[in-house]
Design a protein around this motif. Structure first.
Motif, mmCIF file in Angstrom:
data_model
loop_
_atom_site.group_PDB
_atom_site.id
_atom_site.type_symbol
_atom_site.label_atom_id
_atom_site.label_comp_id
_atom_site.label_asym_id
_atom_site.label_seq_id
_atom_site.Cartn_x
_atom_site.Cartn_y
_atom_site.Cartn_z
ATOM 1 N N SER A 2 0.846 -1.133 -0.061
ATOM 2 C CA SER A 2 0.053 0.104 -0.150
ATOM 3 C C SER A 2 0.736 1.313 0.013
ATOM 4 C CB SER A 2 -1.006 0.072 1.325
ATOM 5 O OG SER A 2 -0.182 0.171 2.413
ATOM 6 N N ALA A 3 0.204 2.411 -0.231
ATOM 7 C CA ALA A 3 0.824 3.705 -0.476
ATOM 8 C C ALA A 3 -0.080 4.752 0.133
ATOM 9 C CB ALA A 3 1.439 3.924 -1.577
ATOM 10 N N THR A 4 0.668 5.684 0.765
ATOM 11 C CA THR A 4 -0.198 6.860 1.195
ATOM 12 C C THR A 4 0.244 8.088 0.384
ATOM 13 O OG1 THR A 4 -0.586 5.785 3.454
ATOM 14 C CG2 THR A 4 -1.317 8.176 3.259
ATOM 15 N N VAL A 5 -0.821 9.044 -0.006
ATOM 16 C CA VAL A 5 -0.414 10.052 -0.550
ATOM 17 C C VAL A 5 -1.316 11.302 -0.082
ATOM 18 C CG1 VAL A 5 0.207 9.202 -2.841
ATOM 19 C CG2 VAL A 5 -2.177 10.056 -2.554
ATOM 20 N N LEU A 6 -0.943 12.546 -0.005
ATOM 21 C CA LEU A 6 -1.563 13.726 0.417
ATOM 22 C C LEU A 6 -2.144 14.506 -0.868
ATOM 23 C CD1 LEU A 6 0.367 14.985 3.502
ATOM 24 C CD2 LEU A 6 -1.813 13.392 3.371
ATOM 25 N N ALA A 7 -3.298 14.877 -0.939
ATOM 26 C CA ALA A 7 -3.975 15.752 -2.120
ATOM 27 C C ALA A 7 -4.365 16.839 -1.296
ATOM 28 C CB ALA A 7 -5.036 15.005 -2.746
ATOM 29 N N THR A 8 -3.726 18.095 -1.916
ATOM 30 C CA THR A 8 -4.250 19.404 -1.168
ATOM 31 C C THR A 8 -5.004 20.202 -2.045
ATOM 32 O OG1 THR A 8 -1.981 19.535 0.165
ATOM 33 C CG2 THR A 8 -3.316 21.530 -0.194
ATOM 34 N N VAL A 9 -6.369 20.714 -1.555
ATOM 35 C CA VAL A 9 -6.975 21.460 -2.261
ATOM 36 C C VAL A 9 -7.269 22.970 -1.773
ATOM 37 C CG1 VAL A 9 -8.403 19.535 -3.053
ATOM 38 C CG2 VAL A 9 -9.116 20.677 -0.978
ATOM 39 N N ARG A 10 -7.356 23.863 -2.361
ATOM 40 C CA ARG A 10 -7.563 25.167 -2.215
ATOM 41 C C ARG A 10 -8.664 25.876 -2.996
ATOM 42 N NH1 ARG A 10 -2.331 27.493 -3.445
ATOM 43 N NH2 ARG A 10 -1.557 26.424 -1.441
ATOM 44 N N SER A 11 -9.199 27.064 -2.003
ATOM 45 C CA SER A 11 -10.212 27.758 -2.867
ATOM 46 C C SER A 11 -9.593 28.819 -3.699
ATOM 47 C CB SER A 11 -11.250 28.330 -1.557
ATOM 48 O OG SER A 11 -11.702 27.158 -0.868
ATOM 49 N N PRO A 12 -10.210 29.248 -4.600
ATOM 50 C CA PRO A 12 -9.594 30.191 -5.629
ATOM 51 C C PRO A 12 -9.515 31.442 -4.813
ATOM 52 C CG PRO A 12 -11.328 29.044 -6.891
ATOM 53 C CD PRO A 12 -11.368 28.585 -5.321
ATOM 54 N N GLY A 13 -8.366 32.221 -4.907
ATOM 55 C CA GLY A 13 -8.147 33.617 -4.177
ATOM 56 C C GLY A 13 -7.629 33.315 -2.805
ATOM 57 N N ARG A 14 -7.414 32.139 -2.164
ATOM 58 C CA ARG A 14 -7.022 31.963 -0.967
ATOM 59 C C ARG A 14 -5.592 31.365 -1.167
ATOM 60 N NH1 ARG A 14 -12.634 30.328 1.905
ATOM 61 N NH2 ARG A 14 -13.339 32.672 2.032
ATOM 62 N N ARG A 15 -4.414 31.851 -0.110
ATOM 63 C CA ARG A 15 -3.422 31.361 -0.116
ATOM 64 C C ARG A 15 -3.284 29.933 0.619
ATOM 65 N NH1 ARG A 15 1.168 34.813 -1.467
ATOM 66 N NH2 ARG A 15 0.173 36.875 -2.335
ATOM 67 N N ALA A 16 -4.183 30.123 1.728
ATOM 68 C CA ALA A 16 -4.106 28.854 2.613
ATOM 69 C C ALA A 16 -4.822 27.665 1.928
ATOM 70 C CB ALA A 16 -4.745 29.247 3.991
ATOM 71 N N ALA A 17 -4.312 26.425 2.590
ATOM 72 C CA ALA A 17 -5.191 25.399 1.770
ATOM 73 C C ALA A 17 -6.406 25.297 2.444
ATOM 74 C CB ALA A 17 -4.405 24.050 2.031
ATOM 75 N N ALA A 18 -7.459 24.917 1.518
ATOM 76 C CA ALA A 18 -8.865 24.551 2.097
ATOM 77 C C ALA A 18 -8.947 23.260 2.938
ATOM 78 C CB ALA A 18 -9.736 24.729 0.937
ATOM 79 N N GLY A 19 -8.246 22.199 2.389
ATOM 80 C CA GLY A 19 -8.152 20.894 3.110
ATOM 81 C C GLY A 19 -7.299 20.069 2.447
ATOM 82 N N THR A 20 -7.035 18.987 3.046
ATOM 83 C CA THR A 20 -6.065 17.887 2.571
ATOM 84 C C THR A 20 -6.672 16.560 2.770
ATOM 85 O OG1 THR A 20 -4.108 19.258 3.306
ATOM 86 C CG2 THR A 20 -3.521 16.961 2.978
ATOM 87 N N LEU A 21 -6.508 15.807 1.771
ATOM 88 C CA LEU A 21 -7.087 14.285 1.710
ATOM 89 C C LEU A 21 -5.804 13.435 1.662
ATOM 90 C CD1 LEU A 21 -9.391 14.828 -1.349
ATOM 91 C CD2 LEU A 21 -10.138 15.056 1.201
ATOM 92 N N GLU A 22 -6.129 12.495 2.852
ATOM 93 C CA GLU A 22 -5.026 11.489 2.837
ATOM 94 C C GLU A 22 -5.642 10.272 2.179
ATOM 95 O OE1 GLU A 22 -2.883 10.768 6.640
ATOM 96 O OE2 GLU A 22 -3.693 8.822 6.319
ATOM 97 N N LEU A 23 -5.027 9.768 1.000
ATOM 98 C CA LEU A 23 -5.712 8.712 0.294
ATOM 99 C C LEU A 23 -4.770 7.474 0.201
ATOM 100 C CD1 LEU A 23 -6.070 10.579 -3.172
ATOM 101 C CD2 LEU A 23 -7.765 10.278 -1.117
ATOM 102 N N ARG A 24 -5.513 6.357 0.697
ATOM 103 C CA ARG A 24 -4.512 5.058 0.741
ATOM 104 C C ARG A 24 -4.668 4.226 -0.385
ATOM 105 N NH1 ARG A 24 -5.517 -0.146 2.338
ATOM 106 N NH2 ARG A 24 -7.812 0.064 3.100
#
Length: 104
Positions: A66-88
């Motif tokens: 198995s492997a784990t990756v992080l996917a980061t999402v952001r709302s347009p116009g914002r510098r900070a991440a809106a959230g992070t998904l940890e995918l197995r």
């Protein structure tokens, strides 16, 4: 591909290509579990008001089988991440498939 489809799915945008992307990038068990739960948006919020985009995918760890990756999402116009998904991910004959998801 999964993270982008999941973002659309979670806000109720489920055209055929989103449904197909989820079933093609997930294990059969995880796709079935995910697709049985419809998005629940807060009162007064519509899918058109929710805008996020995938900004990064980074490997976190790789273990035996198995492997784990992080996917980061952001709302347009914002510098900070809106959230992070940890995918197995788990290996399958046709490549890696998503077998689990956590929001971190």
């Amino acid at each position: 591909r999964f993270a982008e489809a999941d973002m659309s799915y979670q806000v109720g945008r489920v055209p055929p290509e989103v449904h197909a992307a989820i079933t093609e990038t997930c294990t059969a068990t995880f796709a079935a579990a995910l697709l049985t739960h419809r998005a629940i948006l807060p009162p007064g919020i519509t899918a058109r008001q929710v805008r996020q985009r995938l900004v990064a995918v980074a490997p976190l760890e790789r273990l035996n089988g198995s492997a784990t990756v992080l996917a980061t999402v952001r709302s347009p116009g914002r510098r900070a991440a809106a959230g992070t998904l940890e995918l197995r991910l788990v290996p399958r004959a046709a490549g890696w498939r998503v077998a689990g998801l956590s929001v971190v």
